[in-house]
Every structure is written in C-alpha cells, then in structure tokens.
Scaffold this active site. Sequence first.
Site, mmCIF file in Angstrom:
data_model
loop_
_atom_site.group_PDB
_atom_site.id
_atom_site.type_symbol
_atom_site.label_atom_id
_atom_site.label_comp_id
_atom_site.label_asym_id
_atom_site.label_seq_id
_atom_site.Cartn_x
_atom_site.Cartn_y
_atom_site.Cartn_z
ATOM 1 N N ARG A 20 0.837 -1.210 0.000
ATOM 2 C CA ARG A 20 0.000 0.000 0.000
ATOM 3 C C ARG A 20 0.868 1.254 0.000
ATOM 4 O O ARG A 20 0.567 2.228 -0.699
ATOM 5 C CB ARG A 20 -0.918 -0.010 1.214
ATOM 6 C CG ARG A 20 -1.783 1.237 1.327
ATOM 7 C CD ARG A 20 -2.668 1.181 2.550
ATOM 8 N NE ARG A 20 -3.544 2.350 2.621
ATOM 9 C CZ ARG A 20 -4.566 2.468 3.465
ATOM 10 N NH1 ARG A 20 -4.854 1.487 4.288
ATOM 11 N NH2 ARG A 20 -5.300 3.550 3.462
ATOM 12 N N TYR A 43 -13.940 10.334 -2.189
ATOM 13 C CA TYR A 43 -13.026 9.864 -3.233
ATOM 14 C C TYR A 43 -13.088 10.722 -4.494
ATOM 15 O O TYR A 43 -12.170 10.686 -5.312
ATOM 16 C CB TYR A 43 -13.321 8.400 -3.574
ATOM 17 C CG TYR A 43 -12.932 7.465 -2.465
ATOM 18 C CD1 TYR A 43 -11.633 6.975 -2.359
ATOM 19 C CD2 TYR A 43 -13.853 7.098 -1.486
ATOM 20 C CE1 TYR A 43 -11.271 6.130 -1.325
ATOM 21 C CE2 TYR A 43 -13.496 6.249 -0.446
ATOM 22 C CZ TYR A 43 -12.201 5.775 -0.371
ATOM 23 O OH TYR A 43 -11.837 4.953 0.663
#
Length: 423
Positions: free
Chosen positions: A90, A246
């Site tokens: 990540r 987002y």
Amino acid sequence: MKLTVVGGGSTYTPELIDGFARMRELLPIEELWLVDTDPERLRLVGGMSERMFRAAGHSGRIVATQDLVAGVSDADAVLIQLRVGGQAARHGDETFPHECGCIGQETTGAGGFAKALRTVPVVLRVAETVRAHAKPDAWIVDFTNPVGIVTRALLQEGHRAVGLCNVAIGFQRRFASLLGVDHTAITLGHVGLNHLTWERAAYVTDASGTHDALPALLAADLDQLAEEIELPAPLISMLGSVPSYYLRYYYAHDEVLREQLGAPTRAEAVQEVERALLDLYADPSVDTKPDALAKRGGAFYSEAAVDLIASLTSNRRDTQIVNLRNDGTLPFLPDDHVIEVPAVVGTDGLTALPVEPLPADIAGLISHVAGYERLALDAAVHGGRGRVVRALLAHPLVGQYDKAEKLTDLLLARNREHLAWAR
C-alpha cells in the site's frame, strides 16, 4: 449458519465481530471461521474475537485457521477482505505515482490499479476454492478493494458474488444525524462506481410520507458537509448532490497531490495504528472493540456486512447499496459492468432499483472510469505490459502516454514479486 472471513487476521476483524455479536438475532452465526496466511495475526485476532463473543454472550464457535479449504467447506457465505502485499505494498501504491506528478492512492489512479493487479488473481483463486467446497448456494461478499473491479472479476467467472463498501452507510448515518432522525428512516439516492459515487437524494420516510431531504440538507448544512468531504461548497451546490470523499482525487487532484507530497502516507499511519491494535488484541483482559479501532477506518462496515449477509441468506428483500451487474440500470454502460447503487437483496439475487438520468458531467466521468476499469481487469486477468500501459492511459487521473509508460515501469518494479507474469 457457517460464515467464513478470508483475511480474518486483519485488524479490521474485531469491527466485524462487534457487529456479529450485537446483531446476532438478525444473523444467527453458529460457526465463524477466520482464514488467514499469517499465523501470528490469526492467533491474536482469533483470540480477541473469541473473547468478544464470550463477553457478549454469543454462543457461536470461532475457528482460526490457515487452511482455506477447511475454512470455506460447507460455508453459507464467505466474506473476502484481503490486502495482498500488506501495508508495505500500500505504501508503494501511495508513493510511486508521485514520480509522475499523479496522486498516490490505494483504490484509484495508478496505485489503485497496482492493487487490482495484485489482488484479482488471488481473489479468483479463493473463489474457486469456495466454488469447490462451500455450499452450492453460498454467497461471496467482497470487501476487498478495488471493490468494483474485484466484484466484476468474480461475476465474470460465474461466482455468486456481490461487492460491499461502507461509503454509503457512512453517508446514511451522517445525514440521519444532521436531520435528527433514525438512520433506518433514510434511503439514499446513491449512484456511480465503487469509490466514484454521488448522493443525489436522501429520502426520509415519516408519518407524513416520503420526501427528499437532500435539498434542505444542502441549504442548512452545506458548509459542514463541504468541510467533511474536503470539497468546495460552491461545487456541491452546482452539482446538487454530495460527492463521496473519493471524488476529491478528481475534483481537486492538484491540491491533493500537494498535500500528499508534504505528509506521511496513509499506509504509514495505518501501520502505527495496527501495531497498537495488535498489542491490545494480545491483552487477555481486552474483550470489547477498542476505541482505537476507529482510527483504522471501515466505520459501520460490520453493520453493512450483517445487513447484506442476512438478506442474502434469509430473503428479507430489503433495499441496500451494493456493487452488482449494471444490466441496463445505467444505460450508457455495458450490462456486465459493475455499478454501486441501491438494490433489492434476497436469496435469489440482487435487483438494482431504477436510477434517474444522470447529468452529462457525472455520466461522462463514470463512463471514463468504467472504460479504465474494464482495461484494468483485462490486465489483471491476462497480464502483459501493453495491457498495463493501455489501462493507465485510459484512467482520467493519468491520460498521457509518457506518464502511462513511466508509471508502468514504476508499477512493475514495485509489484513484480506479486505478479507471476511479470517476473
């Protein structure tokens, strides 16, 4: 009922356990199997989960195992929550795009694509084991990001699958708080792709009937909502809807990039949170969900999961927001694309509710990202550098050939150990 959580060693799992314990009447679990490849995490999270069930008076049996076949055998439902490569991968997703002037994020853009490439093959292998060993009518519930791409991969291979995200349930709870009503009184006009969604309505049902409370919310609480999603109030007013957080990666890309370049990554922050959580899970006196778990993310995830699995296995036929086949709901997308909208959920499947026509700007952005998603899945399933370049070029957050070429080299260098075709 036997329920299996693949990725059960996640520090998220006690959030699920808390929901399973509180909502046991809705979802009567007799056996809960936690499957993970990390024996130490399994030991800590499994022990914590067992204590939480006992403290809550839940009679269900919890089994932690590294054996996927045993874990999914005769399961009624399997929930998948994987992170292939862990927080280290990540961190790469959140940083390598910076070298090309692009945002780094684990579910969208070049970083999200890298996660899809790592994840889809692993999830499909898990799903084949579920097909072979779980009950014939078992459902797969995918909470693994990027949910839209992963869910389409599962459906494309004929699995009985549905995708789940906690963005919608978060908005439902937030709107309910602002309106001073119970969250069960609110139905959202939620539409888009996973992590690319807008709240276009907030239908409230009371003694006088059902009405859309979103215009009143935007009039009374616009500045507060804008602050929470970190987007300008005039933008929200212009849209007449509330974008998910987002959308900030699209509507405020350069601002987000500047912020990212001057701050630690989310992966680094989560690693710190996870270390603290695992220490708590190791403490035999801790038998309730720690407050620190809220820092890990995934708010209301357990409640969304319980609601969804209950409806899939007991045919409640209620309305929930899920990731499912388009099948004409958004007429500008192919039928087999996966969208995130309200749907009626039952044991026989999911049926999307009709969606009001979308304005051109929203429909255009959805179409653009959907085109990328289709190319991304093709690359994840079949591999090949050329497919990677083409998918990156198609993403609206990349969109330039030289950037797509360089991002491909960076992505492959960071992820080669997870991509069999690239070694």
